[in-house]
Design a protein around this motif. Structure first.
Motif, PDB file in Angstrom:
ATOM      1  N   HIS A   1       7.881   3.605   5.589  1.00  0.00           N
ATOM      2  CA  HIS A   1       7.530   4.634   4.465  1.00  0.00           C
ATOM      3  C   HIS A   1       9.124   4.890   4.020  1.00  0.00           C
ATOM      4  O   HIS A   1       9.527   5.205   2.719  1.00  0.00           O
ATOM      5  CB  HIS A   1       6.615   5.805   4.853  1.00  0.00           C
ATOM      6  CG  HIS A   1       6.855   7.019   3.284  1.00  0.00           C
ATOM      7  ND1 HIS A   1       6.682   6.771   2.320  1.00  0.00           N
ATOM      8  CD2 HIS A   1       7.812   8.319   3.891  1.00  0.00           C
ATOM      9  CE1 HIS A   1       6.304   7.488   1.637  1.00  0.00           C
ATOM     10  NE2 HIS A   1       7.736   8.790   2.107  1.00  0.00           N
ATOM     11  N   THR A   2       9.904   4.948   5.746  1.00  0.00           N
ATOM     12  CA  THR A   2      11.308   5.596   5.334  1.00  0.00           C
ATOM     13  C   THR A   2      11.868   4.143   4.973  1.00  0.00           C
ATOM     14  O   THR A   2      13.371   4.645   3.970  1.00  0.00           O
ATOM     15  CB  THR A   2      11.880   5.929   6.643  1.00  0.00           C
ATOM     16  OG1 THR A   2      11.807   5.058   7.674  1.00  0.00           O
ATOM     17  CG2 THR A   2      11.544   7.620   7.031  1.00  0.00           C
TER      18      THR A   2
ATOM     19  N   ALA B   1       0.782  -1.056   0.225  1.00  0.00           N
ATOM     20  CA  ALA B   1      -0.132  -0.003  -0.544  1.00  0.00           C
ATOM     21  C   ALA B   1       0.862   1.432   0.295  1.00  0.00           C
ATOM     22  O   ALA B   1       0.538   2.247  -1.342  1.00  0.00           O
ATOM     23  CB  ALA B   1      -0.964   0.329   1.233  1.00  0.00           C
ATOM     24  N   ASP B   2       1.986   0.925   0.764  1.00  0.00           N
ATOM     25  CA  ASP B   2       2.501   2.312   0.902  1.00  0.00           C
ATOM     26  C   ASP B   2       3.146   2.656  -0.630  1.00  0.00           C
ATOM     27  O   ASP B   2       3.204   4.093  -1.226  1.00  0.00           O
ATOM     28  CB  ASP B   2       3.862   2.498   2.005  1.00  0.00           C
ATOM     29  CG  ASP B   2       4.746   3.333   2.068  1.00  0.00           C
ATOM     30  OD1 ASP B   2       4.660   4.743   1.977  1.00  0.00           O
ATOM     31  OD2 ASP B   2       5.835   3.360   1.213  1.00  0.00           O
ATOM     32  N   ILE B   3       3.928   1.392  -1.383  1.00  0.00           N
ATOM     33  CA  ILE B   3       4.778   1.755  -2.313  1.00  0.00           C
ATOM     34  C   ILE B   3       3.138   2.376  -3.312  1.00  0.00           C
ATOM     35  O   ILE B   3       3.763   3.383  -4.654  1.00  0.00           O
ATOM     36  CB  ILE B   3       5.516   0.471  -3.376  1.00  0.00           C
ATOM     37  CG1 ILE B   3       6.361   0.241  -2.656  1.00  0.00           C
ATOM     38  CG2 ILE B   3       5.567   0.425  -4.526  1.00  0.00           C
ATOM     39  CD1 ILE B   3       7.225  -0.849  -2.243  1.00  0.00           C
ATOM     40  N   ALA B   4       2.369   1.635  -3.478  1.00  0.00           N
ATOM     41  CA  ALA B   4       1.114   2.152  -3.990  1.00  0.00           C
ATOM     42  C   ALA B   4       1.340   3.976  -4.229  1.00  0.00           C
ATOM     43  O   ALA B   4       0.731   4.165  -5.275  1.00  0.00           O
ATOM     44  CB  ALA B   4      -0.018   1.382  -4.257  1.00  0.00           C
ATOM     45  N   GLY B   5       0.775   4.166  -3.312  1.00  0.00           N
ATOM     46  CA  GLY B   5       0.618   5.639  -2.166  1.00  0.00           C
ATOM     47  C   GLY B   5       1.805   6.225  -3.051  1.00  0.00           C
ATOM     48  O   GLY B   5       1.492   7.322  -4.020  1.00  0.00           O
ATOM     49  N   SER B   6       2.800   5.875  -2.923  1.00  0.00           N
ATOM     50  CA  SER B   6       4.294   6.188  -3.645  1.00  0.00           C
ATOM     51  C   SER B   6       4.684   6.978  -5.064  1.00  0.00           C
ATOM     52  O   SER B   6       4.440   7.855  -6.101  1.00  0.00           O
ATOM     53  CB  SER B   6       5.798   5.925  -3.468  1.00  0.00           C
ATOM     54  OG  SER B   6       5.156   6.069  -1.417  1.00  0.00           O
TER      55      SER B   6
END
Length: 91
Positions: A67-68, A15-20
């Motif tokens: 995220h980091t 989900a974090d990668i998709a958001g980025s």
């Protein structure tokens, strides 16, 4: 260590990668990133996604949250342009 949540939020890697990816596309549309920069970021994030999916992603000291960790690895893969993925973005 106080802010370290990676043990809990690592399950959100996809989900974090998709958001980025979506955010990089928005930054490109706004003219903040060039098409080349946005393309590099999307391609790099694809590689980060592959590493997580295959179990090859290596968490390092200083990766305090998902995220980091993803941004650190992205920058390792594509260089300084990877740091632009958080331009104007707050966690």
């Amino acid at each position: 260590r106080f802010n370290n949540s990676l043990d809990v939020d690592r399950v959100m890697w996809s989900a974090d990668i998709a958001g980025s990816v979506a955010y990089a596309t928005s930054l490109e549309a706004a003219g903040v990133l060039s098409a080349a920069e946005a393309g590099q970021i999307r391609e790099g994030l694809g590689k980060v996604r592959e590493e997580w999916a295959s179990g090859a992603f290596v968490v390092k000291e200083g990766d305090e949250d998902i995220h980091t960790a993803n941004e650190r690895r992205l920058t390792e893969l594509i260089g300084a342009v990877g740091g632009k993925v958080h331009t104007g973005r707050s966690r």
